[in-house]
Design a protein around this motif. Structure first.
Motif: not given
Length: 174
Positions: A5-7, A43-44, A85, A39-41, A81, A10
């Motif tokens: 889900r987090p990845e 970063t990934f 983080d 954020g997540n989007v 990151r 992105g």
């Protein structure tokens, strides 16, 4: 829910951008990519861009944007990151020993002054707005077009306002 889900957003953003480029006989390999957000989007997306051979030149948060004109190295991205983080601000990257001598931090009183779009310079191929709604206005779109951007893929929810969309459509050759 998904185990990735987090990845997912992105990675998906980068995959759809890669497929769009392939439809036009191209790929992300060697492309200079401007990214907003951290954020997540974002970063990934950056993680996947590295895997596909792209050069990422910017990341941001609500306080400002960092631009590495020659592109972030994996070490520099790892530092961002680490900062994010720990809930730090991206400005802290400017204190990192791994940043290049050409790195710049963009900030200002107005939100549009804190975004990377108008400060990128020439030679940018792809823009991936991953930060927030309405982060690209008509002036930002004009700056991206002047920078050489041929593809804009949206990772954030509605990051281009209607005037920006009109600017992009006016030069769309697809």
């Amino acid at each position: 829910g998904s185990l990735i889900r987090p990845e997912a957003t992105g990675y998906g953003l980068v995959y759809i951008t890669q497929y769009a480029l392939q439809e036009n006989g191209d790929s992300l390999k060697g492309k200079k990519v401007a990214v907003s957000g951290s954020g997540n989007v974002a970063t990934f997306a950056v993680e996947k861009l590295f895997e596909l051979g792209a050069t990422v030149v910017s990341m941001s948060d609500s306080g400002g944007a960092v631009i590495e004109p020659a592109g972030f190295t994996k070490e520099q991205f790892a530092k961002i990151r680490e900062i994010k983080d720990a809930r730090g601000r991206i400005k802290k990257y400017m204190e990192a020993t791994c940043k290049s001598k050409d790195a710049i931090y963009v900030t200002g009183d107005k939100s549009e002054d804190r975004r990377p779009w108008r400060k990128l310079g020439k030679g940018i191929d792809v823009a991936l707005p991953c930060a927030t709604q309405n982060e690209i206005n008509a002036d930002d779109a004009a700056a991206l077009i002047a920078s050489g951007v041929k593809f804009v893929a949206e990772g954030a929810n509605m990051p281009s306002d209607p005037d920006a969309i009109a600017k992009f459509k006016a030069v769309d050759k697809g």
